[in-house]
Write a protein that holds these residues in place. Structure first.
Motif, PDB file in Angstrom:
ATOM      1  N   PHE A 222       0.905  -1.083   0.024  1.00  0.00           N
ATOM      2  CA  PHE A 222      -0.354  -0.154   0.029  1.00  0.00           C
ATOM      3  C   PHE A 222       0.612   1.423  -0.185  1.00  0.00           C
ATOM      4  N   ILE A 223       2.471   1.590   0.729  1.00  0.00           N
ATOM      5  CA  ILE A 223       2.927   2.844   1.214  1.00  0.00           C
ATOM      6  C   ILE A 223       3.547   2.894  -0.210  1.00  0.00           C
ATOM      7  N   MET A 224       3.530   1.546  -0.845  1.00  0.00           N
ATOM      8  CA  MET A 224       4.833   1.695  -2.119  1.00  0.00           C
ATOM      9  C   MET A 224       3.937   2.593  -3.582  1.00  0.00           C
ATOM     10  N   ASN A 225       2.407   1.687  -2.944  1.00  0.00           N
ATOM     11  CA  ASN A 225       2.145   2.298  -4.701  1.00  0.00           C
ATOM     12  C   ASN A 225       1.041   3.584  -4.285  1.00  0.00           C
ATOM     13  N   VAL A 226       0.966   4.090  -2.970  1.00  0.00           N
ATOM     14  CA  VAL A 226       0.131   5.703  -3.109  1.00  0.00           C
ATOM     15  C   VAL A 226       1.699   6.345  -2.847  1.00  0.00           C
ATOM     16  N   SER A 227       2.465   5.861  -2.686  1.00  0.00           N
ATOM     17  CA  SER A 227       3.901   7.194  -2.883  1.00  0.00           C
ATOM     18  C   SER A 227       4.110   6.951  -4.609  1.00  0.00           C
TER      19      SER A 227
ATOM     20  N   LEU B 157       8.949   7.864   2.295  1.00  0.00           N
ATOM     21  CA  LEU B 157       7.986   6.072   1.780  1.00  0.00           C
ATOM     22  C   LEU B 157       8.449   5.529   1.367  1.00  0.00           C
ATOM     23  N   LEU B 158       8.857   5.783  -0.038  1.00  0.00           N
ATOM     24  CA  LEU B 158       8.920   5.124  -0.776  1.00  0.00           C
ATOM     25  C   LEU B 158      10.301   4.129  -0.742  1.00  0.00           C
ATOM     26  N   TYR B 159      11.412   4.846  -0.228  1.00  0.00           N
ATOM     27  CA  TYR B 159      12.855   4.375   0.167  1.00  0.00           C
ATOM     28  C   TYR B 159      12.069   3.759   1.404  1.00  0.00           C
ATOM     29  N   ILE B 160      11.307   4.089   2.028  1.00  0.00           N
ATOM     30  CA  ILE B 160      11.465   2.100   3.535  1.00  0.00           C
ATOM     31  C   ILE B 160      10.480   0.722   2.848  1.00  0.00           C
ATOM     32  N   SER B 161       9.652   1.453   1.508  1.00  0.00           N
ATOM     33  CA  SER B 161       9.446   0.240   1.461  1.00  0.00           C
ATOM     34  C   SER B 161      10.218  -0.938   0.802  1.00  0.00           C
ATOM     35  N   LYS B 162      11.089   0.080  -0.328  1.00  0.00           N
ATOM     36  CA  LYS B 162      12.422  -0.470  -1.140  1.00  0.00           C
ATOM     37  C   LYS B 162      13.320  -1.138  -0.361  1.00  0.00           C
ATOM     38  N   ILE B 163      13.143  -1.140   0.915  1.00  0.00           N
ATOM     39  CA  ILE B 163      14.181  -1.995   1.935  1.00  0.00           C
ATOM     40  C   ILE B 163      13.420  -3.090   2.542  1.00  0.00           C
TER      41      ILE B 163
ATOM     42  N   SER C   3      12.928   6.254  23.668  1.00  0.00           N
ATOM     43  CA  SER C   3      12.265   4.493  22.703  1.00  0.00           C
ATOM     44  C   SER C   3      11.444   4.754  22.115  1.00  0.00           C
ATOM     45  N   GLN C   4      10.959   6.204  21.670  1.00  0.00           N
ATOM     46  CA  GLN C   4      10.278   6.319  19.728  1.00  0.00           C
ATOM     47  C   GLN C   4      11.155   6.760  19.059  1.00  0.00           C
ATOM     48  N   ILE C   5      12.337   6.643  19.036  1.00  0.00           N
ATOM     49  CA  ILE C   5      12.782   7.781  17.846  1.00  0.00           C
ATOM     50  C   ILE C   5      12.946   7.646  16.698  1.00  0.00           C
ATOM     51  N   PHE C   6      12.752   6.267  17.234  1.00  0.00           N
ATOM     52  CA  PHE C   6      12.899   5.390  15.800  1.00  0.00           C
ATOM     53  C   PHE C   6      11.184   5.277  15.152  1.00  0.00           C
ATOM     54  N   GLU C   7       9.940   5.270  15.996  1.00  0.00           N
ATOM     55  CA  GLU C   7       9.279   5.924  15.465  1.00  0.00           C
ATOM     56  C   GLU C   7       8.814   6.359  13.426  1.00  0.00           C
ATOM     57  N   ARG C   8       7.932   6.427  12.744  1.00  0.00           N
ATOM     58  CA  ARG C   8       7.768   7.464  12.173  1.00  0.00           C
ATOM     59  C   ARG C   8       6.635   8.340  12.446  1.00  0.00           C
ATOM     60  N   PHE C   9       7.646   9.692  11.720  1.00  0.00           N
ATOM     61  CA  PHE C   9       6.704  10.887  11.648  1.00  0.00           C
ATOM     62  C   PHE C   9       7.010  10.965  13.577  1.00  0.00           C
ATOM     63  N   LYS C  10       7.635  11.205  14.057  1.00  0.00           N
ATOM     64  CA  LYS C  10       7.142  11.212  15.623  1.00  0.00           C
ATOM     65  C   LYS C  10       8.382  12.910  15.641  1.00  0.00           C
ATOM     66  N   ARG C  11       7.680  13.918  15.857  1.00  0.00           N
ATOM     67  CA  ARG C  11       8.303  14.402  16.264  1.00  0.00           C
ATOM     68  C   ARG C  11       8.460  15.989  17.771  1.00  0.00           C
ATOM     69  N   PHE C  12       9.510  15.667  18.370  1.00  0.00           N
ATOM     70  CA  PHE C  12       9.817  16.297  19.714  1.00  0.00           C
ATOM     71  C   PHE C  12       9.512  17.192  19.553  1.00  0.00           C
TER      72      PHE C  12
ATOM     73  N   GLY D  59      10.128  13.712  10.935  1.00  0.00           N
ATOM     74  CA  GLY D  59      10.095  12.036  11.433  1.00  0.00           C
ATOM     75  C   GLY D  59       9.913  11.394  10.906  1.00  0.00           C
ATOM     76  N   ILE D  60      10.779  10.856   9.646  1.00  0.00           N
ATOM     77  CA  ILE D  60      11.392   9.983   8.757  1.00  0.00           C
ATOM     78  C   ILE D  60      12.303   9.545   8.398  1.00  0.00           C
ATOM     79  N   GLY D  61      13.379  10.362   8.710  1.00  0.00           N
ATOM     80  CA  GLY D  61      15.048  10.730   8.791  1.00  0.00           C
ATOM     81  C   GLY D  61      15.259   9.227   9.331  1.00  0.00           C
ATOM     82  N   LEU D  62      15.484   8.632  10.981  1.00  0.00           N
ATOM     83  CA  LEU D  62      15.932   7.564  11.893  1.00  0.00           C
ATOM     84  C   LEU D  62      14.934   6.572  11.604  1.00  0.00           C
ATOM     85  N   PRO D  63      13.548   6.791  11.149  1.00  0.00           N
ATOM     86  CA  PRO D  63      12.938   5.110  10.781  1.00  0.00           C
ATOM     87  C   PRO D  63      14.085   5.139   9.938  1.00  0.00           C
ATOM     88  N   ILE D  64      13.923   5.691   8.776  1.00  0.00           N
ATOM     89  CA  ILE D  64      14.848   4.987   7.475  1.00  0.00           C
ATOM     90  C   ILE D  64      16.762   4.717   8.306  1.00  0.00           C
TER      91      ILE D  64
END
Length: 272
Positions: A50-55, A103-109, A212-221, A230-235
């Motif tokens: 879904f993420i890949m197709n939407v992206s 998001l497309l990059y994450i999906s490819k991984i 403990s949450q820094i690797f979660e997507r779209f988390k901004r503190f 909020g995408i760099g560290l999840p990647i």
């Protein structure tokens, strides 16, 4: 349970091979676990698709809108107020493009579309990242130091693009959240069966409750940080998992943050 579930980091690594047993209850439990994990795998695959197709679908209209805005701005017939509004629209589209591409990059991984058949010079990869970020480093007048106990480390069965992205995102964070005239220290040392590369900064740090949450997507503190998606560290986390690397983070608010990447010595060789 110990043999089939413990230590499973991702549903795709689950081993469906049946347990060798003649006991009905154990066989029933084994079959139930396999069936449950198959459903989990299917759900994960559905999300990735879904993420890949939407992206992919979003990138086309975004590109069309960008071209139309550029054409409007180039005709020279609009007033300054309208031009400024179009510039703001461009900035919004740029942010959206970065998020979609991430998001497309994450999906490819996730879908294992990257090969692990390259040899990567770790120190050279870090040096290339620092060269790429040179202008931003100068803008903050940061001092960069590198202390490598072991020179010319070659990482086998890896991927140059992914390693570059991993270092780029970690060092970018160390730069972005650092203080002016601050420092970034990058080291490499041997620890047990690993070579550990650390990136230490003198930035604002991260509250312990948020670590403990820094690797979660779209988390901004920091809500005021418009440059963070909020995408760099999840990647970074996705790459580490894909390449079988271990990540550790230590931080102290107002003092700085240390990212440690653990590379297995089995995959590392000295150059030459």
């Amino acid at each position: 349970v110990n043999r089939k579930l413990q230590g499973i980091q991702h549903p795709n690594t689950f081993n469906k091979a049946p347990i060798n047993t003649q006991t009905f209850e154990f066989k029933y439990l084994d079959d139930s676990i396999n069936e449950m994990m198959q459903k989990v795998q299917d759900a994960f695959q559905l999300e990735r698709d879904f993420i890949m197709n939407v992206s992919h679908e979003l990138l086309t209209p975004i590109s069309i809108l960008q071209n139309k805005i550029e054409n409007c701005m180039s005709d020279g017939q609009m007033d300054d107020e309208t031009a400024m509004k179009l510039v703001e629209m461009q900035k919004t589209l740029l942010r959206l493009t970065k998020v979609v591409k991430a998001l497309l990059y994450i999906s490819k991984i996730d879908n294992e579309q990257f090969l692990k058949n390259e040899i990567v010079d770790l120190k050279l990869s870090v040096a290339e990242v620092l060269l790429e970020l040179e202008d931003k480093i100068e803008q903050k007048n940061l001092t960069i130091t590198m202390d490598w106990e072991i020179e010319a480390l070659l990482l086998h069965e890896s991927n140059k693009t992914l390693i570059h992205t991993l270092f780029f995102n970690i060092i970018s964070n160390a730069l972005k959240y650092n203080v002016r005239d601050g420092k970034i220290n990058i080291t490499a040392h041997k620890q047990d069966d690993f070579i550990v590369v650390t990136v230490k900064d003198t930035g604002c740090g991260i509250e312990e409750k948020n670590l403990s949450q820094i690797f979660e997507r779209f988390k901004r503190f920091r809500p005021d940080d418009e440059n963070s998606y909020g995408i760099g560290l999840p990647i970074v986390k996705k790459i580490a998992t894909f390449l079988n690397l271990e990540l550790k983070v230590a931080s102290q608010l107002g003092v700085g943050t240390i990212f440690s990447i653990y590379f297995s010595s089995k995959l590392l060789k000295l150059k030459g």
